[in-house]
Design a protein around this motif. Structure first.
Motif, PDB file in Angstrom:
ATOM      1  N   ALA A  20       0.846  -0.940   0.149  1.00 57.87           N
ATOM      2  CA  ALA A  20      -0.202  -0.845  -0.140  1.00 57.87           C
ATOM      3  C   ALA A  20       0.883   1.133  -0.148  1.00 57.87           C
ATOM      4  O   ALA A  20       0.495   2.016  -0.584  1.00 57.87           O
ATOM      5  N   PHE A  79      -6.661   3.117   6.995  1.00 57.34           N
ATOM      6  CA  PHE A  79      -6.441   3.739   6.006  1.00 57.34           C
ATOM      7  C   PHE A  79      -6.417   4.934   5.451  1.00 57.34           C
ATOM      8  O   PHE A  79      -5.323   6.094   4.678  1.00 57.34           O
ATOM      9  N   GLN A  80      -7.453   4.909   6.118  1.00 59.54           N
ATOM     10  CA  GLN A  80      -8.697   6.642   5.740  1.00 59.54           C
ATOM     11  C   GLN A  80      -8.080   7.552   6.930  1.00 59.54           C
ATOM     12  O   GLN A  80      -7.610   8.808   6.475  1.00 59.54           O
ATOM     13  N   LEU A 138      -8.741   6.440  -1.249  1.00 61.86           N
ATOM     14  CA  LEU A 138      -8.930   5.694  -0.373  1.00 61.86           C
ATOM     15  C   LEU A 138      -9.118   3.977  -0.882  1.00 61.86           C
ATOM     16  O   LEU A 138      -8.509   3.445  -0.288  1.00 61.86           O
ATOM     17  N   ALA A 139      -9.767   4.001  -2.302  1.00 70.29           N
ATOM     18  CA  ALA A 139     -10.188   1.933  -2.315  1.00 70.29           C
ATOM     19  C   ALA A 139      -9.187   1.847  -3.328  1.00 70.29           C
ATOM     20  O   ALA A 139      -8.890   0.825  -2.718  1.00 70.29           O
ATOM     21  N   ARG A 174      -6.897   0.874  -0.191  1.00 69.42           N
ATOM     22  CA  ARG A 174      -6.898  -0.331   0.516  1.00 69.42           C
ATOM     23  C   ARG A 174      -6.856  -1.630  -0.592  1.00 69.42           C
ATOM     24  O   ARG A 174      -6.044  -2.317   0.299  1.00 69.42           O
ATOM     25  N   GLU A 175      -6.717  -1.464  -1.505  1.00 68.00           N
ATOM     26  CA  GLU A 175      -7.376  -2.413  -2.396  1.00 68.00           C
ATOM     27  C   GLU A 175      -5.479  -2.623  -2.997  1.00 68.00           C
ATOM     28  O   GLU A 175      -4.995  -4.297  -3.381  1.00 68.00           O
ATOM     29  N   TYR A 215      -3.481  -2.634  -0.731  1.00 66.66           N
ATOM     30  CA  TYR A 215      -3.073  -3.375   0.970  1.00 66.66           C
ATOM     31  C   TYR A 215      -3.110  -4.938   0.288  1.00 66.66           C
ATOM     32  O   TYR A 215      -2.466  -5.565   0.732  1.00 66.66           O
ATOM     33  N   ARG A 216      -4.442  -5.374  -0.185  1.00 66.01           N
ATOM     34  CA  ARG A 216      -4.884  -6.416  -0.059  1.00 66.01           C
ATOM     35  C   ARG A 216      -4.349  -7.759  -1.563  1.00 66.01           C
ATOM     36  O   ARG A 216      -4.100  -8.867  -1.128  1.00 66.01           O
TER      37      ARG A 216
END
Ligand SMILES: [Mg+2]
Length: 228
Positions: free
Chosen positions: A28, A58-59, A74-75, A78-79, A81-82
């Protein structure tokens, strides 16, 4: 002699889930640096994780370091990270030894909750496919986490896949809120491993019917509590 089937949970039972989170933070952080010019946030993210703040993390990071970010940023953060590829993960030493010991007793299994693609990456990174006769990703059994633990279906699937009448089953997990309800109801032996190490999730409340029959601080103690 009836066979003994050792069935294990994955996260924080066989390897430290915190290590996977940190690998995700690195991924991320690379995205944030490339896209938003945000630098060196891995340590900050790790401190927030250790402070019990995974949901908002994350926010909060973007609010601090990129106040003009959008919802799409933000999305995507997060993505990233995954999306971590090739995470560097290592089994707990006592877990590696327990797997070596118990594969002699009968086919073993793994039952794990979580996003299937993510859990599969962890399994691959730890080299676990070859160790287990069956791996049940509960996420793959139905939509919307319908068959996540404590649902009995993954345990029933496991028994029918690798067992025979008269066999003995043991489930080893770290989360009494969900891990032991079904195995207890099915007559399995349940073992909670509670290691003194940093954990992602606080020690969970014990679910009704979900108290473990045995608690160990290390999987090295399994032969003592199981008698073999
Ligand atoms: Mg777990």
């Amino acid at each position: 002699m009836p066979r003994l089937h050792m069935i294990f949970d994955l996260d924080d039972t066989l390897y430290p889930e915190r290590d996977f989170a940190i690998e995700g933070f690195r991924s991320a952080a690379r995205w944030a640096e490339q896209t938003l010019g945000v630098r060196d946030v891995v340590e900050e993210m790790t401190e927030m994780l250790d402070g019990g703040m995974l949901g908002q993390l994350f926010q909060v990071i973007l609010e601090r370091h990129a106040p003009d970010h959008t919802a799409e940023h933000l999305a995507a953060f997060r993505e990233a990270y995954r999306r971590v590829d090739d995470p560097r993960l290592t089994l707990f030493p006592d877990a590696a030894r327990a797997l070596d010991h118990y594969e002699r007793h009968g086919p073993m299994g793994l039952i794990t909750d979580g996003t299937r693609a993510v859990q599969a990456k962890k399994v691959a990174a730890l080299g676990l496919e070859a160790r287990f006769a069956r791996i049940v990703f509960t996420d793959a059994l139905g939509p919307n986490r319908a068959y996540f633990k404590p649902h009995p279906r993954p345990f029933e699937e496991m028994a029918s896949a690798i067992g025979a009448p008269g066999d003995r089953y043991v489930y080893v997990g770290d989360n009494p809120a969900k891990d032991f309800v079904a195995p207890n109801a099915m007559g399995w032996t349940s073992v909670l491993v509670h290691r003194p190490h940093p954990r992602i999730h606080d020690v969970a409340k014990v679910a009704a019917g979900g108290a473990p029959q045995h608690t160990v601080e290390s999987l090295a103690a399994l032969p003592d509590v199981l008698g073999r």
